[in-house]
Scaffold this motif. Structure first.
Motif: not given
Length: 125
Positions: A37-41, A58-60, A88-90, A107-109
């Motif tokens: 759940q964070v951009s970079v774990c 990575l996120l997701g 950092v995780i769910t 997906v955001v590019t």
């Protein structure tokens, strides 16, 4: 003498509370999956911040949760294992994990983006 007894009682109470705060609940049998759940774990070799990093997630990214000791031991889809901080995780059940995997994703590019409260560019960010 009364002051010493009161002081000792206060010390005992504080130590009892701190010991209770350090108790680690067992990993629920239905929480064997999770999603980052964070951009970079940072995935670490041991469950502490000073430990070396083995990989990143990575996120997701969906992960398998192997155990919980205050930190989660996880396995990534490419079979790396390591430890991540609990924030950092769910964690989720297999059913929640499957539903999340089937759900539509965005997906955001671009390098950055905004999230709006409503599906309207004029709504609040």
């Amino acid at each position: 003498m009364k002051k010493n007894a009161l002081f000792l009682c206060c010390i005992w109470a504080i130590s009892a509370l701190s010991m209770k705060a350090q108790e680690i609940p067992p990993l629920s049998a239905d929480s064997t999956y999770g999603v980052v759940q964070v951009s970079v774990c940072n995935v670490r070799e041991e469950g502490k911040f000073t430990s070396g990093m083995s990989t990143q997630a990575l996120l997701g990214m969906p992960v398998k949760v192997r155990q919980y000791t205050g930190w989660y031991e996880i396995q990534t889809p490419d079979d790396y294992t390591g430890w991540v901080h609990r924030m950092v995780i769910t964690p989720m059940s297999k059913q929640q994990y499957d539903e999340w995997n089937r759900a539509e994703k965005i997906v955001v590019t671009s390098h950055y983006g905004c999230t709006y409260m409503k599906p309207d560019r004029h709504s609040q960010v």
